[in-house]
Design a protein around this motif. Structure first.
Motif, PDB file in Angstrom:
ATOM      1  N   GLY A 193       0.790  -1.222   0.000  1.00  0.00           N
ATOM      2  CA  GLY A 193       0.000   0.000   0.000  1.00  0.00           C
ATOM      3  C   GLY A 193       0.820   1.267   0.000  1.00  0.00           C
ATOM      4  N   GLY A 194       1.962   1.277   0.708  1.00  0.00           N
ATOM      5  CA  GLY A 194       2.756   2.494   0.808  1.00  0.00           C
ATOM      6  C   GLY A 194       3.542   2.812  -0.446  1.00  0.00           C
ATOM      7  N   SER A 195       3.864   1.793  -1.211  1.00  0.00           N
ATOM      8  CA  SER A 195       4.693   2.035  -2.396  1.00  0.00           C
ATOM      9  C   SER A 195       4.023   1.437  -3.628  1.00  0.00           C
ATOM     10  N   THR A 196       2.915   2.020  -4.019  1.00  0.00           N
ATOM     11  CA  THR A 196       2.185   1.521  -5.175  1.00  0.00           C
ATOM     12  C   THR A 196       2.937   1.865  -6.442  1.00  0.00           C
ATOM     13  N   PRO A 197       3.431   0.838  -7.157  1.00  0.00           N
ATOM     14  CA  PRO A 197       4.088   1.123  -8.431  1.00  0.00           C
ATOM     15  C   PRO A 197       3.064   1.543  -9.475  1.00  0.00           C
ATOM     16  N   SER A 198       3.451   1.637 -10.687  1.00  0.00           N
ATOM     17  CA  SER A 198       2.568   1.980 -11.819  1.00  0.00           C
ATOM     18  C   SER A 198       1.932   3.345 -11.657  1.00  0.00           C
ATOM     19  N   GLY A 199       2.711   4.327 -11.207  1.00  0.00           N
ATOM     20  CA  GLY A 199       2.204   5.693 -11.100  1.00  0.00           C
ATOM     21  C   GLY A 199       1.140   5.860 -10.038  1.00  0.00           C
ATOM     22  N   GLY A 200       1.103   4.993  -9.053  1.00  0.00           N
ATOM     23  CA  GLY A 200       0.127   5.124  -7.977  1.00  0.00           C
ATOM     24  C   GLY A 200      -1.231   4.530  -8.291  1.00  0.00           C
ATOM     25  N   ASP A 201      -1.413   3.900  -9.441  1.00  0.00           N
ATOM     26  CA  ASP A 201      -2.692   3.291  -9.790  1.00  0.00           C
ATOM     27  C   ASP A 201      -2.737   1.882  -9.203  1.00  0.00           C
ATOM     28  N   PRO A 202      -3.623   1.658  -8.218  1.00  0.00           N
ATOM     29  CA  PRO A 202      -3.665   0.340  -7.571  1.00  0.00           C
ATOM     30  C   PRO A 202      -4.088  -0.769  -8.536  1.00  0.00           C
ATOM     31  N   LEU A 203      -4.902  -0.455  -9.532  1.00  0.00           N
ATOM     32  CA  LEU A 203      -5.333  -1.480 -10.482  1.00  0.00           C
ATOM     33  C   LEU A 203      -4.157  -1.949 -11.339  1.00  0.00           C
ATOM     34  N   LEU A 204      -3.364  -0.999 -11.837  1.00  0.00           N
ATOM     35  CA  LEU A 204      -2.189  -1.369 -12.623  1.00  0.00           C
ATOM     36  C   LEU A 204      -1.184  -2.129 -11.769  1.00  0.00           C
ATOM     37  N   SER A 205      -1.079  -1.764 -10.496  1.00  0.00           N
ATOM     38  CA  SER A 205      -0.166  -2.456  -9.591  1.00  0.00           C
ATOM     39  C   SER A 205      -0.540  -3.923  -9.430  1.00  0.00           C
ATOM     40  N   LEU A 206      -1.834  -4.228  -9.535  1.00  0.00           N
ATOM     41  CA  LEU A 206      -2.296  -5.622  -9.455  1.00  0.00           C
ATOM     42  C   LEU A 206      -2.341  -6.293 -10.830  1.00  0.00           C
ATOM     43  N   GLY A 207      -1.922  -5.577 -11.866  1.00  0.00           N
ATOM     44  CA  GLY A 207      -1.918  -6.147 -13.205  1.00  0.00           C
ATOM     45  C   GLY A 207      -3.248  -6.061 -13.916  1.00  0.00           C
ATOM     46  N   LEU A 208      -4.101  -5.117 -13.507  1.00  0.00           N
ATOM     47  CA  LEU A 208      -5.410  -4.933 -14.130  1.00  0.00           C
ATOM     48  C   LEU A 208      -5.400  -3.670 -14.982  1.00  0.00           C
ATOM     49  N   ARG A 209      -5.760  -3.821 -16.236  1.00  0.00           N
ATOM     50  CA  ARG A 209      -5.900  -2.677 -17.133  1.00  0.00           C
ATOM     51  C   ARG A 209      -7.384  -2.571 -17.470  1.00  0.00           C
ATOM     52  N   VAL A 210      -8.021  -1.486 -17.052  1.00  0.00           N
ATOM     53  CA  VAL A 210      -9.467  -1.327 -17.206  1.00  0.00           C
ATOM     54  C   VAL A 210      -9.771  -0.426 -18.394  1.00  0.00           C
ATOM     55  N   SER A 211     -10.725  -0.859 -19.214  1.00  0.00           N
ATOM     56  CA  SER A 211     -11.185  -0.039 -20.332  1.00  0.00           C
ATOM     57  C   SER A 211     -12.705  -0.118 -20.405  1.00  0.00           C
ATOM     58  N   VAL A 212     -13.280   0.812 -21.157  1.00  0.00           N
ATOM     59  CA  VAL A 212     -14.737   0.945 -21.218  1.00  0.00           C
ATOM     60  C   VAL A 212     -15.214   0.862 -22.657  1.00  0.00           C
ATOM     61  N   LEU A 213     -16.282   0.094 -22.867  1.00  0.00           N
ATOM     62  CA  LEU A 213     -16.980   0.074 -24.151  1.00  0.00           C
ATOM     63  C   LEU A 213     -18.391   0.587 -23.895  1.00  0.00           C
ATOM     64  N   HIS A 214     -18.646   1.785 -24.381  1.00  0.00           N
ATOM     65  CA  HIS A 214     -19.946   2.445 -24.189  1.00  0.00           C
ATOM     66  C   HIS A 214     -20.123   3.401 -25.354  1.00  0.00           C
ATOM     67  N   SER A 215     -21.351   3.645 -25.733  1.00  0.00           N
ATOM     68  CA  SER A 215     -21.611   4.489 -26.910  1.00  0.00           C
ATOM     69  C   SER A 215     -21.100   5.919 -26.745  1.00  0.00           C
ATOM     70  N   LEU A 216     -20.916   6.396 -25.520  1.00  0.00           N
ATOM     71  CA  LEU A 216     -20.420   7.762 -25.312  1.00  0.00           C
ATOM     72  C   LEU A 216     -18.901   7.851 -25.259  1.00  0.00           C
ATOM     73  N   VAL A 217     -18.220   6.701 -25.281  1.00  0.00           N
ATOM     74  CA  VAL A 217     -16.762   6.692 -25.273  1.00  0.00           C
ATOM     75  C   VAL A 217     -16.277   6.894 -26.702  1.00  0.00           C
ATOM     76  N   ASP A 218     -15.249   7.707 -26.865  1.00  0.00           N
ATOM     77  CA  ASP A 218     -14.681   8.015 -28.166  1.00  0.00           C
ATOM     78  C   ASP A 218     -14.352   6.733 -28.937  1.00  0.00           C
ATOM     79  N   LEU A 219     -14.698   6.710 -30.226  1.00  0.00           N
ATOM     80  CA  LEU A 219     -14.480   5.521 -31.052  1.00  0.00           C
ATOM     81  C   LEU A 219     -13.004   5.117 -31.109  1.00  0.00           C
ATOM     82  N   ALA A 220     -12.113   6.093 -31.112  1.00  0.00           N
ATOM     83  CA  ALA A 220     -10.678   5.779 -31.144  1.00  0.00           C
ATOM     84  C   ALA A 220     -10.270   5.039 -29.873  1.00  0.00           C
ATOM     85  N   ASP A 221     -10.811   5.457 -28.720  1.00  0.00           N
ATOM     86  CA  ASP A 221     -10.515   4.773 -27.458  1.00  0.00           C
ATOM     87  C   ASP A 221     -11.087   3.360 -27.466  1.00  0.00           C
TER      88      ASP A 221
END
Length: 195
Positions: free
Chosen positions: A58-86
């Motif tokens: 908890g004190g030294s979260t790698p990956s720029g302080g993102d706890p999800l990236l630190s656990l190896g999780l990359r989160v993305s969203v698929l929704h009609s309001l999200v930019d098509l390029a994303d």
């Protein structure tokens, strides 16, 4: 229809546990809409922070302080309001990851895709192995009858009490509401995972 808070938290816990047990195997989560996606993401992040604290990271979260990236999780969203390029980036990323390059071992990333029914029939990606489905989606509901408020505009071009998205002069009010999906939709969603 409202998915209870405890159920959302359990779903987020299942996603983290799946990622820890089978790193690199993607997870597709079906949610009702953008608000539900944001809420699930917050639950996921809170649980990741709690887990890192328990693992004494908890004190030294790698990956720029993102706890999800630190656990190896990359989160993305698929929704009609999200930019098509994303959205295209999300779809392009779905090759199994975590290959070691040279002597340097990279962290295996697990893609977690938070989606609405947009992904129900149009998405099958090889890296998605687990589907978490809350069994809801949003649809337009129209209430027939006169508006509860006067039909004079309030100076802002809308009648007081008007539901956003209602067609003027339609004789009813329209709004997006969360409803349960059909059995056929639930089966279709379950088939989005390749494993």
């Amino acid at each position: 229809v409202h998915v209870p808070e405890g159920v959302v938290r359990v779903g987020a816990r299942v996603a983290i546990e799946c990622a820890r047990r089978k790193p690199g195997e993607g997870i597709l989560v079906f949610l009702g809409g953008l608000g539900e996606i944001q809420h699930f993401y917050e639950q996921l992040k809170d649980l990741a922070e709690e887990l890192l604290a328990r693992l004494d990271k908890g004190g030294s979260t790698p990956s720029g302080g993102d706890p999800l990236l630190s656990l190896g999780l990359r989160v993305s969203v698929l929704h009609s309001l999200v930019d098509l390029a994303d959205q295209a980036t999300t779809l392009d990323r779905h090759q199994p990851s975590g290959q070691a390059s040279g002597s340097e071992k990279q962290q295996v990333m697990t893609e977690v895709v938070l989606a609405t029914n947009l992904a129900e029939s149009s998405l099958t990606l090889p890296s998605l192995r687990t589907v978490i489905d809350f069994g809801v989606h949003k649809e337009v509901a129209t209430r027939q009858g006169p508006l509860d408020s006067p039909s004079k505009p309030n100076g802002k071009g809308k009648c007081p009490g008007e539901i956003p998205g209602a067609r003027p002069g339609s004789g009813g009010q329209s709004a997006l509401t969360v409803v349960w999906v059909s059995r056929a939709s639930a089966r279709q969603r379950a088939g989005r995972g390749a494993g």
